[in-house]
Design a protein around this motif. Structure first.
Motif, PDB file in Angstrom:
ATOM      1  N   ILE A 176       0.846  -1.199   0.000  1.00 40.42           N
ATOM      2  CA  ILE A 176       0.000   0.000   0.000  1.00 40.42           C
ATOM      3  C   ILE A 176       0.881   1.248   0.000  1.00 40.42           C
ATOM      4  CG2 ILE A 176      -1.654   1.357   1.364  1.00 40.42           C
ATOM      5  CD1 ILE A 176      -2.936  -1.330   2.201  1.00 40.42           C
ATOM      6  N   ARG A 177       1.954   1.226   0.791  1.00 47.66           N
ATOM      7  CA  ARG A 177       2.876   2.372   0.833  1.00 47.66           C
ATOM      8  C   ARG A 177       3.593   2.584  -0.500  1.00 47.66           C
ATOM      9  NH1 ARG A 177       3.663   0.399   6.031  1.00 47.66           N
ATOM     10  NH2 ARG A 177       5.542  -0.725   5.452  1.00 47.66           N
ATOM     11  N   GLU A 178       3.684   1.546  -1.323  1.00 52.40           N
ATOM     12  CA  GLU A 178       4.344   1.637  -2.624  1.00 52.40           C
ATOM     13  C   GLU A 178       3.436   2.233  -3.701  1.00 52.40           C
ATOM     14  OE1 GLU A 178       7.581   0.777  -3.505  1.00 52.40           O
ATOM     15  OE2 GLU A 178       7.870   0.642  -1.344  1.00 52.40           O
ATOM     16  N   LEU A 179       2.131   2.303  -3.417  1.00 52.49           N
ATOM     17  CA  LEU A 179       1.201   2.866  -4.402  1.00 52.49           C
ATOM     18  C   LEU A 179       1.511   4.345  -4.616  1.00 52.49           C
ATOM     19  CD1 LEU A 179      -2.186   1.366  -3.088  1.00 52.49           C
ATOM     20  CD2 LEU A 179      -0.928   0.648  -5.123  1.00 52.49           C
ATOM     21  N   PRO A 180       1.162   4.881  -5.792  1.00 48.59           N
ATOM     22  CA  PRO A 180       1.307   6.331  -5.991  1.00 48.59           C
ATOM     23  C   PRO A 180       0.555   7.089  -4.895  1.00 48.59           C
ATOM     24  CG  PRO A 180       0.772   5.241  -8.056  1.00 48.59           C
ATOM     25  CD  PRO A 180       0.658   4.208  -6.975  1.00 48.59           C
ATOM     26  N   LYS A 181       1.046   8.250  -4.532  1.00 47.46           N
ATOM     27  CA  LYS A 181       0.569   8.988  -3.367  1.00 47.46           C
ATOM     28  C   LYS A 181      -0.955   9.176  -3.359  1.00 47.46           C
ATOM     29  CE  LYS A 181       1.960  11.035   0.380  1.00 47.46           C
ATOM     30  NZ  LYS A 181       2.338  10.212   1.486  1.00 47.46           N
ATOM     31  N   LYS A 182      -1.523   9.682  -4.448  1.00 48.14           N
ATOM     32  CA  LYS A 182      -2.964   9.955  -4.493  1.00 48.14           C
ATOM     33  C   LYS A 182      -3.761   8.652  -4.429  1.00 48.14           C
ATOM     34  CE  LYS A 182      -5.098  13.600  -5.080  1.00 48.14           C
ATOM     35  NZ  LYS A 182      -5.445  14.550  -4.045  1.00 48.14           N
ATOM     36  N   MET A 183      -3.289   7.624  -5.122  1.00 46.08           N
ATOM     37  CA  MET A 183      -3.954   6.331  -5.112  1.00 46.08           C
ATOM     38  C   MET A 183      -3.918   5.735  -3.705  1.00 46.08           C
ATOM     39  SD  MET A 183      -3.086   2.968  -7.425  1.00 46.08           S
ATOM     40  CE  MET A 183      -3.213   3.865  -8.959  1.00 46.08           C
ATOM     41  N   GLN A 184      -2.786   5.867  -3.052  1.00 42.31           N
ATOM     42  CA  GLN A 184      -2.634   5.385  -1.676  1.00 42.31           C
ATOM     43  C   GLN A 184      -3.625   6.098  -0.760  1.00 42.31           C
ATOM     44  OE1 GLN A 184       1.303   6.051  -0.184  1.00 42.31           O
ATOM     45  NE2 GLN A 184       0.834   5.360   1.844  1.00 42.31           N
ATOM     46  N   GLU A 185      -3.728   7.402  -0.900  1.00 40.39           N
ATOM     47  CA  GLU A 185      -4.621   8.188  -0.063  1.00 40.39           C
ATOM     48  C   GLU A 185      -6.083   7.760  -0.269  1.00 40.39           C
ATOM     49  OE1 GLU A 185      -5.251  12.922   0.955  1.00 40.39           O
ATOM     50  OE2 GLU A 185      -4.194  12.356  -0.866  1.00 40.39           O
ATOM     51  N   VAL A 186      -6.486   7.589  -1.517  1.00 38.04           N
ATOM     52  CA  VAL A 186      -7.847   7.162  -1.832  1.00 38.04           C
ATOM     53  C   VAL A 186      -8.101   5.772  -1.260  1.00 38.04           C
ATOM     54  CG1 VAL A 186      -9.356   6.448  -3.735  1.00 38.04           C
ATOM     55  CG2 VAL A 186      -8.098   8.600  -3.885  1.00 38.04           C
ATOM     56  N   PRO A 216     -16.016  11.582  -8.414  1.00 36.56           N
ATOM     57  CA  PRO A 216     -16.281  10.219  -7.941  1.00 36.56           C
ATOM     58  C   PRO A 216     -15.720   9.164  -8.901  1.00 36.56           C
ATOM     59  CG  PRO A 216     -18.244  11.564  -7.694  1.00 36.56           C
ATOM     60  CD  PRO A 216     -17.243  12.384  -8.455  1.00 36.56           C
ATOM     61  N   ARG A 217     -15.786   9.427 -10.197  1.00 38.65           N
ATOM     62  CA  ARG A 217     -15.258   8.475 -11.175  1.00 38.65           C
ATOM     63  C   ARG A 217     -13.749   8.314 -10.987  1.00 38.65           C
ATOM     64  NH1 ARG A 217     -16.970   4.437 -13.352  1.00 38.65           N
ATOM     65  NH2 ARG A 217     -18.624   5.328 -14.585  1.00 38.65           N
ATOM     66  N   THR A 218     -13.061   9.389 -10.666  1.00 43.86           N
ATOM     67  CA  THR A 218     -11.618   9.337 -10.415  1.00 43.86           C
ATOM     68  C   THR A 218     -11.346   8.481  -9.187  1.00 43.86           C
ATOM     69  OG1 THR A 218     -11.342  11.525 -11.386  1.00 43.86           O
ATOM     70  CG2 THR A 218      -9.550  10.726  -9.989  1.00 43.86           C
ATOM     71  N   VAL A 219     -12.168   8.640  -8.153  1.00 40.03           N
ATOM     72  CA  VAL A 219     -12.011   7.826  -6.944  1.00 40.03           C
ATOM     73  C   VAL A 219     -12.163   6.349  -7.298  1.00 40.03           C
ATOM     74  CG1 VAL A 219     -12.996   7.270  -4.683  1.00 40.03           C
ATOM     75  CG2 VAL A 219     -12.790   9.664  -5.397  1.00 40.03           C
ATOM     76  N   LYS A 220     -13.208   6.025  -8.056  1.00 42.16           N
ATOM     77  CA  LYS A 220     -13.427   4.621  -8.436  1.00 42.16           C
ATOM     78  C   LYS A 220     -12.271   4.083  -9.271  1.00 42.16           C
ATOM     79  CE  LYS A 220     -18.378   4.491  -8.172  1.00 42.16           C
ATOM     80  NZ  LYS A 220     -19.611   4.085  -8.819  1.00 42.16           N
ATOM     81  N   ASN A 221     -11.785   4.900 -10.195  1.00 43.06           N
ATOM     82  CA  ASN A 221     -10.651   4.466 -11.012  1.00 43.06           C
ATOM     83  C   ASN A 221      -9.413   4.230 -10.153  1.00 43.06           C
ATOM     84  OD1 ASN A 221     -12.161   4.562 -13.347  1.00 43.06           O
ATOM     85  ND2 ASN A 221     -11.462   6.606 -13.907  1.00 43.06           N
ATOM     86  N   GLN A 222      -9.154   5.129  -9.213  1.00 44.72           N
ATOM     87  CA  GLN A 222      -7.996   4.974  -8.320  1.00 44.72           C
ATOM     88  C   GLN A 222      -8.127   3.686  -7.503  1.00 44.72           C
ATOM     89  OE1 GLN A 222      -5.219   6.643  -8.091  1.00 44.72           O
ATOM     90  NE2 GLN A 222      -5.630   8.505  -9.225  1.00 44.72           N
ATOM     91  N   LEU A 223      -9.325   3.426  -6.963  1.00 47.59           N
ATOM     92  CA  LEU A 223      -9.539   2.203  -6.176  1.00 47.59           C
ATOM     93  C   LEU A 223      -9.362   0.956  -7.041  1.00 47.59           C
ATOM     94  CD1 LEU A 223     -12.597   3.179  -3.961  1.00 47.59           C
ATOM     95  CD2 LEU A 223     -10.270   2.712  -3.196  1.00 47.59           C
ATOM     96  N   SER A 224      -9.929   0.996  -8.225  1.00 43.81           N
ATOM     97  CA  SER A 224      -9.816  -0.142  -9.130  1.00 43.81           C
ATOM     98  C   SER A 224      -8.352  -0.418  -9.489  1.00 43.81           C
ATOM     99  CB  SER A 224     -10.631   0.128 -10.392  1.00 43.81           C
ATOM    100  OG  SER A 224     -10.491  -0.929 -11.297  1.00 43.81           O
TER     101      SER A 224
END
Length: 178
Positions: free
Chosen positions: A125-135, A157-165
């Protein structure tokens, strides 16, 4: 101005202008219904778009004399149900991947493996890109909804879903050995 039945007959014949008129007449009501159910403008637009794509794809089987507006809303309702099912399944599968309960049913070795896996997951999780990690952390560790994350981070919201996916794909790939 053509009636809905006349528009449906023209759509069945493949008239794209009739379809466009039908779309313009019905889009707003469908969008409002979808938005109330999802709380997301992007998801609502996607769901309504799906309804109209499905209508166009099955236009040859339409029966203008039997058609009524409830057809669109039934189609939208089914799309919304499928949307919520997919969202629920996605969240459950990730929860199962990331959270291991410790209890009496596990052996000492199971607990050690679970702790090791937990450390590995946290590291990934810490290795994920910063914004993706935060989401991801807001979603999975703080249990915030997509809309809550969207508001908190001021992103769509679509960006959040994409980051989670994307985060889930990355974690599944990296954790595949476990």
């Amino acid at each position: 101005m053509l009636s809905e039945v006349e528009l449906i007959a023209l759509i069945k014949a493949g008239d794209i202008n009739a379809f466009d008129e039908f779309y313009k007449r019905n889009w707003r009501a469908l969008y409002q219904t979808a938005y109330r159910s999802t709380g997301s403008s992007d998801d609502a637009k996607d769901l309504v778009q799906t309804v109209f794509i499905n209508l166009w794809n099955c236009r040859y089987s339409l029966q203008p004399d039997r058609y009524n507006a409830s057809y669109l809303f039934r189609s939208l309702k089914n799309s919304i149900i499928n949307f919520h099912k997919k969202d629920s399944v996605r969240k459950k599968s990730m929860d199962n991947l990331l959270y291991v309960e410790y209890g009496d049913q596990y052996t000492h070795e199971d607990n050690l493996i679970a702790k090791e896996l937990s450390v590995v997951i946290e590291g990934e999780i810490r290795e994920l890109p910063k914004k993706m990690q935060e989401v991801f952390i807001l979603s999975r560790q703080q249990n915030l909804s997509v809309n809550e994350i969207s508001e908190a981070l001021n992103i769509a919201p679509r960006t959040v879903k994409n980051q989670l996916s994307n985060a889930l794909k990355i974690l599944r790939t990296k954790l595949g050995i476990f």
